[in-house]
Design a protein around this motif. Sequence first.
Motif, PDB file in Angstrom:
ATOM      1  N   ARG A 122       0.900  -1.137   0.074  1.00  0.00           N
ATOM      2  CA  ARG A 122      -0.005   0.005   0.025  1.00  0.00           C
ATOM      3  C   ARG A 122       0.879   1.176   0.015  1.00  0.00           C
ATOM      4  O   ARG A 122       1.726   1.364   0.896  1.00  0.00           O
ATOM      5  CB  ARG A 122      -0.904  -0.028   1.188  1.00  0.00           C
ATOM      6  CG  ARG A 122      -1.956   1.114   1.349  1.00  0.00           C
ATOM      7  CD  ARG A 122      -2.506   0.703   2.709  1.00  0.00           C
ATOM      8  NE  ARG A 122      -3.665   1.752   2.735  1.00  0.00           N
ATOM      9  CZ  ARG A 122      -3.397   3.054   3.616  1.00  0.00           C
ATOM     10  NH1 ARG A 122      -2.242   3.287   3.890  1.00  0.00           N
ATOM     11  NH2 ARG A 122      -4.480   3.882   3.946  1.00  0.00           N
ATOM     12  N   VAL A 123       0.685   1.894  -0.946  1.00  0.00           N
ATOM     13  CA  VAL A 123       1.671   3.319  -1.358  1.00  0.00           C
ATOM     14  C   VAL A 123       0.775   4.661  -1.064  1.00  0.00           C
ATOM     15  O   VAL A 123      -0.291   4.746  -1.643  1.00  0.00           O
ATOM     16  CB  VAL A 123       2.284   3.218  -2.606  1.00  0.00           C
ATOM     17  CG1 VAL A 123       3.304   4.311  -2.559  1.00  0.00           C
ATOM     18  CG2 VAL A 123       2.885   1.907  -2.712  1.00  0.00           C
ATOM     19  N   MET A 125       0.536   8.254  -1.842  1.00  0.00           N
ATOM     20  CA  MET A 125       1.104   9.232  -2.648  1.00  0.00           C
ATOM     21  C   MET A 125       0.339  10.763  -2.383  1.00  0.00           C
ATOM     22  O   MET A 125      -0.466  10.616  -1.268  1.00  0.00           O
ATOM     23  CB  MET A 125       0.640   9.030  -4.130  1.00  0.00           C
ATOM     24  CG  MET A 125       1.432   7.918  -4.485  1.00  0.00           C
ATOM     25  SD  MET A 125       1.114   7.289  -6.043  1.00  0.00           S
ATOM     26  CE  MET A 125       1.096   8.833  -7.306  1.00  0.00           C
ATOM     27  N   GLN A 126       0.648  11.587  -3.133  1.00  0.00           N
ATOM     28  CA  GLN A 126       0.320  12.995  -2.690  1.00  0.00           C
ATOM     29  C   GLN A 126      -1.228  13.021  -3.118  1.00  0.00           C
ATOM     30  O   GLN A 126      -1.383  13.104  -4.249  1.00  0.00           O
ATOM     31  CB  GLN A 126       0.726  14.018  -3.249  1.00  0.00           C
ATOM     32  CG  GLN A 126       0.731  15.501  -2.569  1.00  0.00           C
ATOM     33  CD  GLN A 126       1.720  16.372  -3.246  1.00  0.00           C
ATOM     34  OE1 GLN A 126       2.260  16.442  -4.482  1.00  0.00           O
ATOM     35  NE2 GLN A 126       2.523  17.287  -2.359  1.00  0.00           N
ATOM     36  N   GLY A 127      -2.378  12.875  -2.197  1.00  0.00           N
ATOM     37  CA  GLY A 127      -3.564  13.064  -2.274  1.00  0.00           C
ATOM     38  C   GLY A 127      -4.351  11.509  -2.620  1.00  0.00           C
ATOM     39  O   GLY A 127      -5.567  11.659  -2.765  1.00  0.00           O
ATOM     40  N   LEU A 128      -3.524  10.607  -2.821  1.00  0.00           N
ATOM     41  CA  LEU A 128      -4.377   9.227  -2.987  1.00  0.00           C
ATOM     42  C   LEU A 128      -3.217   8.049  -2.592  1.00  0.00           C
ATOM     43  O   LEU A 128      -2.289   8.216  -2.166  1.00  0.00           O
ATOM     44  CB  LEU A 128      -4.679   9.179  -4.555  1.00  0.00           C
ATOM     45  CG  LEU A 128      -3.603   8.910  -5.507  1.00  0.00           C
ATOM     46  CD1 LEU A 128      -4.154   8.134  -6.752  1.00  0.00           C
ATOM     47  CD2 LEU A 128      -2.707   9.859  -5.748  1.00  0.00           C
ATOM     48  N   ILE A 129      -4.138   6.917  -2.460  1.00  0.00           N
ATOM     49  CA  ILE A 129      -3.378   5.802  -2.052  1.00  0.00           C
ATOM     50  C   ILE A 129      -3.450   4.790  -3.303  1.00  0.00           C
ATOM     51  O   ILE A 129      -4.443   4.800  -4.007  1.00  0.00           O
ATOM     52  CB  ILE A 129      -4.333   4.983  -1.021  1.00  0.00           C
ATOM     53  CG1 ILE A 129      -4.585   5.922   0.148  1.00  0.00           C
ATOM     54  CG2 ILE A 129      -3.782   3.564  -0.584  1.00  0.00           C
ATOM     55  CD1 ILE A 129      -3.172   6.108   1.157  1.00  0.00           C
ATOM     56  N   VAL A 130      -2.261   4.211  -3.596  1.00  0.00           N
ATOM     57  CA  VAL A 130      -2.249   3.181  -4.602  1.00  0.00           C
ATOM     58  C   VAL A 130      -1.591   2.008  -4.160  1.00  0.00           C
ATOM     59  O   VAL A 130      -1.165   1.895  -2.981  1.00  0.00           O
ATOM     60  CB  VAL A 130      -1.222   3.798  -5.906  1.00  0.00           C
ATOM     61  CG1 VAL A 130      -1.853   4.969  -6.352  1.00  0.00           C
ATOM     62  CG2 VAL A 130       0.110   4.048  -5.445  1.00  0.00           C
ATOM     63  N   TRP A 131      -1.719   0.953  -5.045  1.00  0.00           N
ATOM     64  CA  TRP A 131      -1.111  -0.469  -4.761  1.00  0.00           C
ATOM     65  C   TRP A 131      -0.383  -0.891  -5.706  1.00  0.00           C
ATOM     66  O   TRP A 131      -0.536  -0.596  -6.847  1.00  0.00           O
ATOM     67  CB  TRP A 131      -2.557  -1.382  -4.625  1.00  0.00           C
ATOM     68  CG  TRP A 131      -3.324  -1.104  -3.413  1.00  0.00           C
ATOM     69  CD1 TRP A 131      -4.531  -0.394  -3.525  1.00  0.00           C
ATOM     70  CD2 TRP A 131      -3.399  -1.550  -2.061  1.00  0.00           C
ATOM     71  NE1 TRP A 131      -5.270  -0.184  -2.260  1.00  0.00           N
ATOM     72  CE2 TRP A 131      -4.348  -1.008  -1.540  1.00  0.00           C
ATOM     73  CE3 TRP A 131      -2.694  -2.452  -1.397  1.00  0.00           C
ATOM     74  CZ2 TRP A 131      -4.775  -1.222  -0.063  1.00  0.00           C
ATOM     75  CZ3 TRP A 131      -2.844  -2.752  -0.061  1.00  0.00           C
ATOM     76  CH2 TRP A 131      -3.996  -2.225   0.227  1.00  0.00           C
ATOM     77  N   MET A 132       0.766  -1.319  -5.246  1.00  0.00           N
ATOM     78  CA  MET A 132       1.960  -1.875  -6.086  1.00  0.00           C
ATOM     79  C   MET A 132       1.902  -3.444  -5.867  1.00  0.00           C
ATOM     80  O   MET A 132       2.363  -3.746  -4.928  1.00  0.00           O
ATOM     81  CB  MET A 132       3.146  -1.271  -5.474  1.00  0.00           C
ATOM     82  CG  MET A 132       4.267  -1.205  -6.602  1.00  0.00           C
ATOM     83  SD  MET A 132       5.480  -0.052  -5.912  1.00  0.00           S
ATOM     84  CE  MET A 132       6.722  -1.233  -5.231  1.00  0.00           C
ATOM     85  N   ALA A 133       1.600  -4.186  -6.874  1.00  0.00           N
ATOM     86  CA  ALA A 133       1.544  -5.753  -6.593  1.00  0.00           C
ATOM     87  C   ALA A 133       2.815  -6.238  -7.276  1.00  0.00           C
ATOM     88  O   ALA A 133       3.195  -5.650  -8.475  1.00  0.00           O
ATOM     89  CB  ALA A 133       0.334  -6.191  -7.361  1.00  0.00           C
ATOM     90  N   LEU A 271       8.450   5.485  -0.992  1.00  0.00           N
ATOM     91  CA  LEU A 271       7.768   4.328  -0.324  1.00  0.00           C
ATOM     92  C   LEU A 271       8.091   4.430   1.212  1.00  0.00           C
ATOM     93  O   LEU A 271       7.435   3.575   1.896  1.00  0.00           O
ATOM     94  CB  LEU A 271       8.142   2.816  -0.845  1.00  0.00           C
ATOM     95  CG  LEU A 271       7.747   2.594  -2.242  1.00  0.00           C
ATOM     96  CD1 LEU A 271       7.781   1.236  -2.632  1.00  0.00           C
ATOM     97  CD2 LEU A 271       6.336   2.764  -2.452  1.00  0.00           C
ATOM     98  N   VAL A 272       9.074   5.101   1.712  1.00  0.00           N
ATOM     99  CA  VAL A 272       9.247   4.953   3.045  1.00  0.00           C
ATOM    100  C   VAL A 272       8.332   5.527   3.953  1.00  0.00           C
ATOM    101  O   VAL A 272       7.626   6.431   3.509  1.00  0.00           O
ATOM    102  CB  VAL A 272      10.767   6.027   3.368  1.00  0.00           C
ATOM    103  CG1 VAL A 272      11.018   6.014   4.751  1.00  0.00           C
ATOM    104  CG2 VAL A 272      11.821   5.193   2.419  1.00  0.00           C
ATOM    105  N   LEU A 278       6.849  12.165  -1.043  1.00  0.00           N
ATOM    106  CA  LEU A 278       5.791  11.552  -1.562  1.00  0.00           C
ATOM    107  C   LEU A 278       5.698  11.663  -3.037  1.00  0.00           C
ATOM    108  O   LEU A 278       6.296  12.948  -3.677  1.00  0.00           O
ATOM    109  CB  LEU A 278       4.419  11.803  -1.196  1.00  0.00           C
ATOM    110  CG  LEU A 278       4.123  12.055   0.370  1.00  0.00           C
ATOM    111  CD1 LEU A 278       2.582  12.063   0.698  1.00  0.00           C
ATOM    112  CD2 LEU A 278       4.359  10.123   0.795  1.00  0.00           C
ATOM    113  N   ALA A 279       5.296  10.554  -3.898  1.00  0.00           N
ATOM    114  CA  ALA A 279       5.301  10.721  -5.362  1.00  0.00           C
ATOM    115  C   ALA A 279       3.667  11.480  -5.620  1.00  0.00           C
ATOM    116  O   ALA A 279       2.775  11.464  -4.935  1.00  0.00           O
ATOM    117  CB  ALA A 279       5.243   9.359  -6.211  1.00  0.00           C
TER     118      ALA A 279
END
Length: 371
Positions: A122-123, A125-133, A271-272, A278-279
């Motif tokens: 679970r990442v 980001m600036q203003g949103l959450i994304v998933w990296m599989a 990702l830290v 943040l990306a």
Amino acid sequence: MDPQTVFCPNLACPASGQVGKGNISVHSQEDRRYKCKVCGKTFAETKGTVFYRLRTSKDVVVTVVTLLAHGCPVQAIVVAFGLDERTVLSWQSRSGKHCQQVHEHLVEQPRDLGQVQADEIRVKMQGLIVWMAMAIQVQTRLWLGGVVSQSRDRHLMRALMQRVRRCALCRSLLFCVDGCRAYIDAIRKTFREPIPGQTGRPRLRAWDGIIIAQVVKRYAHGRVVGVIRRIVQGTETQVKALLRTTQGVGVINTAYIERLNATFRSRIAMLVRRGRALARQIPTLHDGMYLVGTVYNFCTYHKSLRVPLYLPNHRRRWLRRTPAIAAGLTDHRWSIKELLSFRVPPPFWQPPKRRGRPSKAMKVLIAKWCT
Ligand SMILES: [Zn+2]
């Protein structure tokens, strides 16, 4: 400059992508350009590498990309090297795209995978959450690729499994995943093949030997309080046999992919956890992931992959290996410069489709370059 190791990058050239056929000559030592004798085009030595048309010296670019691939924040590089932030970000994006091409050319080749583990991060980001599989081959610790998406759903799992499928041979294959149900459906739907000899849309048949195991962790107050392991598809005997060949002893687990997630968390500054770097955009994260993943596969020795070499007089030396060496993709550890300078060959030339018999000249070209 060695013309024997270079191929013509022109997609329309009959000799495109072919090495050592004697069609390349040095066009200019001073400008470092080659010439293809077949299509008559000239091209720069750096065409197809990260360094193409960059004005900064190679050494600086290599140092900056090395830092980026090991989790150094962009701001630190901006201050230390006096570069513009946009320059550093563009090098990161360029290297990520280049690494993805190298990955697709070298890693995405069919091989006997044995055991594959998959998981998502679970990442924030600036203003949103994304998933990296991402997925890993356990035996060689080879990173098999990853997918970034805004939602943790079946589309994410399907896209990841399609990446894994490009690396897989139709052999016994054990999947160890977490409790997310979308994985099971994604694996079953991806690892199928059309039954030949049918008209219309062919019916699909599932691969034999696909085994799916789940590791479900129960949490209380942020700590793991229980682990349930279950086999969703396949038998216990099959699972035990595959575990023995791929990881020695042990039980069904997702420890290898979780360890890899930790490596990615420490090497991608955005990702830290609780970090400030943040990306802002998903492509930045995607490029960062491919850069770190390919550097991990090709440029980093993995301690658990070393093998002992027994010398005379009872002496022993360790032979260190990267995941790519263990998977038989290369015979040495690549430097970052080597990775960034690797030129992925274009697909071989296909003669243009025309009605009627090919002309004499075309026949000569096909005989020379398509056999
Ligand atoms: Zn050419």
